[in-house]
Scaffold this motif. Structure first.
Motif, PDB file in Angstrom:
ATOM      1  N   LYS A 159       0.931  -1.353  -0.076  1.00 60.36           N
ATOM      2  CA  LYS A 159       0.290   0.026   0.030  1.00 60.36           C
ATOM      3  C   LYS A 159       0.836   1.404   0.079  1.00 60.36           C
ATOM      4  O   LYS A 159       1.650   1.493   0.833  1.00 60.36           O
ATOM      5  CB  LYS A 159      -0.883  -0.138   1.062  1.00 60.36           C
ATOM      6  CG  LYS A 159      -1.777   0.900   1.401  1.00 60.36           C
ATOM      7  CD  LYS A 159      -3.075   1.087   0.120  1.00 60.36           C
ATOM      8  CE  LYS A 159      -4.051   1.913   0.159  1.00 60.36           C
ATOM      9  NZ  LYS A 159      -4.984   1.729  -0.990  1.00 60.36           N
ATOM     10  N   PHE A 160       0.575   1.977  -1.055  1.00 54.41           N
ATOM     11  CA  PHE A 160       1.267   3.446  -1.086  1.00 54.41           C
ATOM     12  C   PHE A 160       0.620   4.193   0.028  1.00 54.41           C
ATOM     13  O   PHE A 160      -0.530   4.519   0.163  1.00 54.41           O
ATOM     14  CB  PHE A 160       1.248   4.131  -2.410  1.00 54.41           C
ATOM     15  CG  PHE A 160       1.946   3.410  -3.241  1.00 54.41           C
ATOM     16  CD1 PHE A 160       3.774   3.866  -3.497  1.00 54.41           C
ATOM     17  CD2 PHE A 160       1.686   2.573  -4.297  1.00 54.41           C
ATOM     18  CE1 PHE A 160       4.500   3.354  -4.259  1.00 54.41           C
ATOM     19  CE2 PHE A 160       2.682   1.947  -5.284  1.00 54.41           C
ATOM     20  CZ  PHE A 160       4.038   2.153  -5.238  1.00 54.41           C
ATOM     21  N   SER A 161       1.457   5.502   0.604  1.00 53.15           N
ATOM     22  CA  SER A 161       0.831   6.372   1.312  1.00 53.15           C
ATOM     23  C   SER A 161       0.182   7.550   0.332  1.00 53.15           C
ATOM     24  O   SER A 161       0.275   7.293  -1.017  1.00 53.15           O
ATOM     25  CB  SER A 161       1.996   7.349   1.789  1.00 53.15           C
ATOM     26  OG  SER A 161       2.944   7.644   1.038  1.00 53.15           O
ATOM     27  N   LEU A 167       6.025   3.412   1.011  1.00 50.68           N
ATOM     28  CA  LEU A 167       5.147   2.074   0.582  1.00 50.68           C
ATOM     29  C   LEU A 167       5.235   1.261   1.932  1.00 50.68           C
ATOM     30  O   LEU A 167       6.188   0.814   2.536  1.00 50.68           O
ATOM     31  CB  LEU A 167       6.071   1.667  -0.552  1.00 50.68           C
ATOM     32  CG  LEU A 167       5.587   0.397  -0.893  1.00 50.68           C
ATOM     33  CD1 LEU A 167       4.101   0.101  -1.631  1.00 50.68           C
ATOM     34  CD2 LEU A 167       6.456  -0.581  -2.052  1.00 50.68           C
ATOM     35  N   ALA A 168       4.038   0.364   2.157  1.00 47.10           N
ATOM     36  CA  ALA A 168       4.138  -0.328   3.087  1.00 47.10           C
ATOM     37  C   ALA A 168       3.809  -1.697   2.761  1.00 47.10           C
ATOM     38  O   ALA A 168       3.137  -2.012   1.848  1.00 47.10           O
ATOM     39  CB  ALA A 168       2.908   0.038   4.120  1.00 47.10           C
ATOM     40  N   VAL A 169       4.529  -2.626   3.223  1.00 49.52           N
ATOM     41  CA  VAL A 169       4.585  -3.967   2.644  1.00 49.52           C
ATOM     42  C   VAL A 169       4.284  -4.984   3.804  1.00 49.52           C
ATOM     43  O   VAL A 169       5.149  -5.164   4.706  1.00 49.52           O
ATOM     44  CB  VAL A 169       5.823  -4.669   1.834  1.00 49.52           C
ATOM     45  CG1 VAL A 169       5.724  -5.729   1.486  1.00 49.52           C
ATOM     46  CG2 VAL A 169       6.265  -3.706   0.673  1.00 49.52           C
ATOM     47  N   GLY A 170       3.119  -5.590   3.854  1.00 50.86           N
ATOM     48  CA  GLY A 170       2.879  -6.625   4.957  1.00 50.86           C
ATOM     49  C   GLY A 170       3.201  -8.011   4.375  1.00 50.86           C
ATOM     50  O   GLY A 170       2.772  -8.444   3.070  1.00 50.86           O
ATOM     51  N   LYS A 174       4.316 -11.655   9.718  1.00 54.83           N
ATOM     52  CA  LYS A 174       3.629 -10.985  10.600  1.00 54.83           C
ATOM     53  C   LYS A 174       4.215  -9.531  11.014  1.00 54.83           C
ATOM     54  O   LYS A 174       4.133  -9.102  11.849  1.00 54.83           O
ATOM     55  CB  LYS A 174       3.316 -11.843  11.999  1.00 54.83           C
ATOM     56  CG  LYS A 174       2.322 -13.304  11.923  1.00 54.83           C
ATOM     57  CD  LYS A 174       2.578 -13.699  13.132  1.00 54.83           C
ATOM     58  CE  LYS A 174       1.860 -15.089  13.153  1.00 54.83           C
ATOM     59  NZ  LYS A 174       2.169 -16.001  13.908  1.00 54.83           N
ATOM     60  N   ALA A 175       4.853  -9.130  10.003  1.00 55.93           N
ATOM     61  CA  ALA A 175       5.667  -7.977   9.947  1.00 55.93           C
ATOM     62  C   ALA A 175       5.023  -6.911   8.874  1.00 55.93           C
ATOM     63  O   ALA A 175       4.427  -7.374   7.925  1.00 55.93           O
ATOM     64  CB  ALA A 175       7.114  -7.979  10.210  1.00 55.93           C
ATOM     65  N   VAL A 176       5.208  -5.578   9.149  1.00 60.89           N
ATOM     66  CA  VAL A 176       4.893  -4.662   8.135  1.00 60.89           C
ATOM     67  C   VAL A 176       6.358  -3.900   7.817  1.00 60.89           C
ATOM     68  O   VAL A 176       6.917  -3.204   8.843  1.00 60.89           O
ATOM     69  CB  VAL A 176       3.821  -3.640   8.534  1.00 60.89           C
ATOM     70  CG1 VAL A 176       3.662  -2.620   7.376  1.00 60.89           C
ATOM     71  CG2 VAL A 176       2.503  -4.217   8.773  1.00 60.89           C
ATOM     72  N   TYR A 177       6.699  -3.780   6.802  1.00 52.49           N
ATOM     73  CA  TYR A 177       7.806  -3.302   6.286  1.00 52.49           C
ATOM     74  C   TYR A 177       7.528  -1.808   5.538  1.00 52.49           C
ATOM     75  O   TYR A 177       6.921  -1.697   4.690  1.00 52.49           O
ATOM     76  CB  TYR A 177       8.702  -4.012   5.313  1.00 52.49           C
ATOM     77  CG  TYR A 177       9.203  -5.113   5.888  1.00 52.49           C
ATOM     78  CD1 TYR A 177      10.213  -5.421   6.900  1.00 52.49           C
ATOM     79  CD2 TYR A 177       8.232  -6.577   5.896  1.00 52.49           C
ATOM     80  CE1 TYR A 177      10.428  -6.768   7.404  1.00 52.49           C
ATOM     81  CE2 TYR A 177       8.710  -7.637   6.429  1.00 52.49           C
ATOM     82  CZ  TYR A 177       9.653  -8.023   7.457  1.00 52.49           C
ATOM     83  OH  TYR A 177       9.964  -8.994   7.684  1.00 52.49           O
ATOM     84  N   LEU A 178       8.228  -0.639   6.064  1.00 55.87           N
ATOM     85  CA  LEU A 178       8.097   0.555   5.348  1.00 55.87           C
ATOM     86  C   LEU A 178       9.381   1.028   4.993  1.00 55.87           C
ATOM     87  O   LEU A 178      10.466   0.816   5.107  1.00 55.87           O
ATOM     88  CB  LEU A 178       7.761   1.389   6.718  1.00 55.87           C
ATOM     89  CG  LEU A 178       6.628   1.227   7.823  1.00 55.87           C
ATOM     90  CD1 LEU A 178       6.578   2.071   8.738  1.00 55.87           C
ATOM     91  CD2 LEU A 178       5.363   1.029   6.817  1.00 55.87           C
TER      92      LEU A 178
END
Length: 183
Positions: A159-161, A167-170, A174-178
């Motif tokens: 998902k882009f801001s 950019l967020a990558v889930g 169980k982690a979200v990478y920004l």
């Protein structure tokens, strides 16, 4: 008439001149995803007639709703599972496959957890006579401009801001990478 329809394993149908052998439309007349499942779609942030889709067939496809046609495609080297379209025009794709899935690709992918960002470039419009009610069909070139990977499991969500700078990558780990675009 000299027209022959030729279909391919990749779910594309081309209209070919039977004597000369060239594609009468320089593109498929019908196309679609192949290889089991479609995983995700995302709308264009500004054009309600465009959307992008990804799936098990390792392709990213841009579609024009008015024409019901694929107007751009990129082939990746692993299955795609999630997608988002940036307000600035780029497309992000989360890669990988969920373990326990079904089908011939139901096994870990070598790029599970990776993501790619594609630049989307409008191609020149083909000149042709249009009748009343017709519209020029824009085609797009999709090119991978960035690839990253911090996760080791399926990138289940990208998902882009709202400003397109982050950019967020889930991931299934169980982690979200920004990620933030360098200015």
């Amino acid at each position: 008439n000299h027209k022959v329809l030729v279909s391919f394993w990749s779910s594309e149908v081309h209209e070919i001149h039977d004597a000369e052998g060239y594609d009468l439309h320089d593109a498929p007349v019908l196309t679609g995803h192949f290889g089991h499942r479609l995983f995700a779609t995302a709308n264009h942030p500004n054009d309600p007639n465009l959307f992008v889709s990804v799936g098990e067939d390792m392709t990213v496809r841009v579609w024009d709703l008015r024409a019901s046609k694929c107007v751009g495609m990129a082939t990746l080297d692993t299955m795609a599972h999630s997608v988002d379209w940036s307000p600035k025009g780029a497309i992000a794709v989360g890669l990988g496959y969920k373990s326990g899935g079904f089908g011939p690709g139901a096994r870990p992918q070598r790029k599970d957890g990776a993501f790619v960002v594609l630049a989307v470039k409008a191609l020149p419009l083909a000149s042709h006579k249009m009748s009343a009610g017709d519209f020029a069909l824009q085609r797009f070139d999709l090119t991978v401009v960035h690839e990253g990977r911090d996760a080791k499991h399926l990138a289940s969500c990208v998902k882009f801001s709202p400003d397109g700078q982050s950019l967020a990558v889930g991931s299934m780990d169980k982690a979200v990478y920004l990620y933030r675009k360098d200015r």
